[in-house]
Design a protein around this motif. Structure first.
Motif, PDB file in Angstrom:
ATOM      1  N   GLY A 234     -15.265   1.869   9.006  1.00 34.72           N
ATOM      2  CA  GLY A 234     -14.061   1.175   8.511  1.00 34.72           C
ATOM      3  C   GLY A 234     -12.824   1.895   9.011  1.00 34.72           C
ATOM      4  N   PRO A 258       6.124  -2.538  11.384  1.00 33.57           N
ATOM      5  CA  PRO A 258       5.737  -3.129  10.084  1.00 33.57           C
ATOM      6  C   PRO A 258       5.702  -2.028   9.008  1.00 33.57           C
ATOM      7  CG  PRO A 258       3.818  -2.974  11.545  1.00 33.57           C
ATOM      8  CD  PRO A 258       4.965  -2.329  12.273  1.00 33.57           C
ATOM      9  N   GLY A 272      -2.838   1.291  12.025  1.00 37.92           N
ATOM     10  CA  GLY A 272      -3.350   0.450  13.109  1.00 37.92           C
ATOM     11  C   GLY A 272      -2.238   0.076  14.088  1.00 37.92           C
TER      12      GLY A 272
HETATM   13  N1  EPU Z   1      -1.930  -3.620  12.763  1.00 34.38           N
HETATM   14  C1  EPU Z   1      -1.645  -3.607  14.108  1.00 34.38           C
HETATM   15  N2  EPU Z   1      -2.666  -3.426  14.985  1.00 34.38           N
HETATM   16  C2  EPU Z   1      -3.944  -3.243  14.588  1.00 34.38           C
HETATM   17  C3  EPU Z   1      -4.227  -3.249  13.220  1.00 34.38           C
HETATM   18  C4  EPU Z   1      -3.211  -3.424  12.309  1.00 34.38           C
HETATM   19  O1  EPU Z   1      -0.500  -3.774  14.516  1.00 34.38           O
HETATM   20  O2  EPU Z   1      -4.803  -3.074  15.460  1.00 34.38           O
HETATM   21  C5  EPU Z   1      -0.818  -3.817  11.788  1.00 34.38           C
HETATM   22  C6  EPU Z   1      -0.386  -5.251  11.620  1.00 34.38           C
HETATM   23  O3  EPU Z   1       1.010  -5.236  11.423  1.00 34.38           O
HETATM   24  C7  EPU Z   1      -1.041  -5.674  10.330  1.00 34.38           C
HETATM   25  C8  EPU Z   1      -1.017  -4.392   9.547  1.00 34.38           C
HETATM   26  O4  EPU Z   1      -1.238  -3.370  10.532  1.00 34.38           O
HETATM   27  O5  EPU Z   1      -0.315  -6.674   9.701  1.00 34.38           O
HETATM   28  C9  EPU Z   1      -2.068  -4.285   8.465  1.00 34.38           C
HETATM   29  O6  EPU Z   1      -3.357  -4.474   9.033  1.00 34.38           O
HETATM   30  P1  EPU Z   1      -4.612  -4.893   8.123  1.00 34.38           P
HETATM   31  O7  EPU Z   1      -4.244  -6.035   7.272  1.00 34.38           O
HETATM   32  O8  EPU Z   1      -5.800  -5.021   9.010  1.00 34.38           O
HETATM   33  O9  EPU Z   1      -4.784  -3.687   7.118  1.00 34.38           O
HETATM   34  P2  EPU Z   1      -4.783  -2.109   7.354  1.00 34.38           P
HETATM   35  O10 EPU Z   1      -3.568  -1.540   6.696  1.00 34.38           O
HETATM   36  O11 EPU Z   1      -5.007  -1.770   8.772  1.00 34.38           O
HETATM   37  C10 EPU Z   1      -5.957  -1.609   5.065  1.00 34.38           C
HETATM   38  C11 EPU Z   1      -7.134  -0.817   4.580  1.00 34.38           C
HETATM   39  C12 EPU Z   1      -8.426  -1.582   4.846  1.00 34.38           C
HETATM   40  C13 EPU Z   1      -8.362  -2.913   4.125  1.00 34.38           C
HETATM   41  C14 EPU Z   1      -7.134  -3.686   4.640  1.00 34.38           C
HETATM   42  C15 EPU Z   1      -6.905  -4.981   3.898  1.00 34.38           C
HETATM   43  C16 EPU Z   1      -6.474   1.497   4.771  1.00 34.38           C
HETATM   44  C17 EPU Z   1      -6.633   2.796   5.491  1.00 34.38           C
HETATM   45  N3  EPU Z   1      -7.172   0.469   5.252  1.00 34.38           N
HETATM   46  O12 EPU Z   1      -6.074  -1.706   6.487  1.00 34.38           O
HETATM   47  O13 EPU Z   1      -9.492  -0.830   4.277  1.00 34.38           O
HETATM   48  O14 EPU Z   1      -9.536  -3.680   4.348  1.00 34.38           O
HETATM   49  O15 EPU Z   1      -5.929  -2.876   4.447  1.00 34.38           O
HETATM   50  O16 EPU Z   1      -6.432  -4.730   2.608  1.00 34.38           O
HETATM   51  O17 EPU Z   1      -5.736   1.457   3.773  1.00 34.38           O
HETATM   52  C18 EPU Z   1     -11.037   0.901   4.839  1.00 34.38           C
HETATM   53  O18 EPU Z   1     -10.410   1.634   4.075  1.00 34.38           O
HETATM   54  O19 EPU Z   1     -12.067   1.301   5.449  1.00 34.38           O
HETATM   55  C19 EPU Z   1     -10.567  -0.462   5.068  1.00 34.38           C
HETATM   56  C20 EPU Z   1     -11.126  -1.271   5.973  1.00 34.38           C
END
Ligand code: EPU
Length: 335
Positions: A234, A258, A272
């Motif tokens: 993850g 963002p 990300g």
């Molecule tokens: N984004 C990018 N590029 C990427 C990925 C993300 O630009 O390759 C930016 C985008 O702006 C996007 C934002 O990051 O809108 C958020 O991305 P996403 O919704 O995928 O969520 P995340 O912050 O990357 C977190 C959790 C995830 C969880 C998701 C959904 C953490 C470290 N991770 O990811 O949890 O599923 O939100 O709530 O807080 C985990 O902990 O293993 C995990 C998968």
């Protein structure tokens, strides 16, 4: 309950990294666990292996927690309390809740791992953290072999944090978790943009917990690799939280940055996005790489060692630090 010698842990960690346990034992009830702690000075507890990166063979006894069981502690018109043994698979438990019409965990569908580790890093997704549903955690104190109850507030939950990762690290083994879930008038959390898009596509205006779960499963399958197909843990890093000065400096340079406002002086930035800006998204380095659809996820193409994964993680950390002056903290437990 005699330990087996030289067991490969490759199939017991979702990264699919090979490491050898010199001695390994699988336990199926808490009494067995108490017997082991009474005999062994040091041990390593393995659960679902979904937040773990093994970088070496393990000399200490590896205790694989495979305790099973779900018990309805109490229920009334609005809520049910369910006590679940640590070795239950998380997603199977979520699906079981949905079948019984227990609401509250649907946003956490498809998270890999077991119930017993869910409080340790306070798993969270799509606007819900597991701490919001936990009433208490039962844990075995390694030094004494005694079972103790930690009420929700005693767990000191935070973003991917709890007392079990910090002050009490290595001192307790979580044996069961008790959840309070809704049986009626479910509180639906659908504020996350991607969930709303999914519901709109299906013309669902009053979603049930099952609808939310189906949306979450679709979103996750769309951008997160299934550990059964490709090894991963993850999100490898946490989303960094920065102060106002640093945030303003970075935002001036990167207008499309963002972010989420936490308080006046605390801003969470998606790791990300930072990693993608540094050009790592979808890049492969031998047997390791950065997932093509979610830059926060590091992947094992089959034969990677834990050391290779760490080398890539450190390269990413150094590049992000140099470009944005932001430090990325690993979310995964590195052994
Ligand atoms: N984004 C990018 N590029 C990427 C990925 C993300 O630009 O390759 C930016 C985008 O702006 C996007 C934002 O990051 O809108 C958020 O991305 P996403 O919704 O995928 O969520 P995340 O912050 O990357 C977190 C959790 C995830 C969880 C998701 C959904 C953490 C470290 N991770 O990811 O949890 O599923 O939100 O709530 O807080 C985990 O902990 O293993 C995990 C998968």
């Amino acid at each position: 309950m005699k330990p087996t010698r030289s067991v490969s842990l490759k199939n017991f960690n979702t990264f699919g990294v090979d490491a050898i346990a010199k001695r390994y034992v699988s336990i199926s009830d808490v009494k067995e666990l108490q017997e082991i702690v009474a005999l062994e000075k040091e041990l390593f507890v393995l659960s679902g292996g979904s937040n773990l990166l093994l970088t070496q063979d393990l000399d200490t006894l590896v205790v694989h927690l495979n305790t099973k069981g779900k018990e309805l502690v109490s229920s009334n018109k609005t809520h049910a309390k369910i006590k679940v043994q640590a070795g239950e698979n998380w997603h199977e438990f979520v699906l079981w809740c949905l079948e019984k019409n227990y609401g509250g965990l649907e946003n956490l569908s498809l998270i890999p791992g077991n119930v017993g580790t869910s409080p340790i890093q306070n798993i969270g997704a799509y606007g819900v953290e597991v701490k919001d549903r936990i009433t208490e955690v039962e844990a075995l104190e390694i030094a004494t072999g005694k079972l103790q109850i930690f009420q929700n507030k005693d767990c000191h939950f935070g973003y991917r944090e709890s007392v079990f990762k910090n002050k009490l690290k290595g001192q307790y083994i979580l044996t069961s978790v008790t959840f309070q879930l809704s049986t009626n008038a479910h509180q639906i959390e659908d504020s996350y943009g991607a969930i709303q898009e999914e519901l709109a596509l299906k013309h669902i205006f009053e979603p049930t917990p099952k609808d939310i779960s189906a949306a979450v499963i679709k979103i996750r399958n769309g951008k997160l690799p299934n550990p059964k197909d490709i090894g991963n843990s993850g999100s490898f890093f946490k989303n960094p939280v920065v102060g106002k000065t640093l945030f303003t400096t970075v935002q001036k340079k990167f207008k499309d940055l963002p972010y989420y406002v936490l308080t006046d002086d605390r801003y969470k930035i998606p790791a990300g996005w930072l990693i993608e800006q540094c050009g790592f998204k979808g890049k492969r380095f031998g047997a390791v790489g950065v997932h093509e659809k979610q830059a926060l996820v590091l992947v094992n193409y089959g034969s990677a060692t834990g050391k290779e994964v760490i080398a890539l993680a450190q390269k990413i950390q150094a590049t992000v630090l140099q470009r944005f002056a932001i430090s990325l903290e690993m979310e995964v437990n590195v052994i």
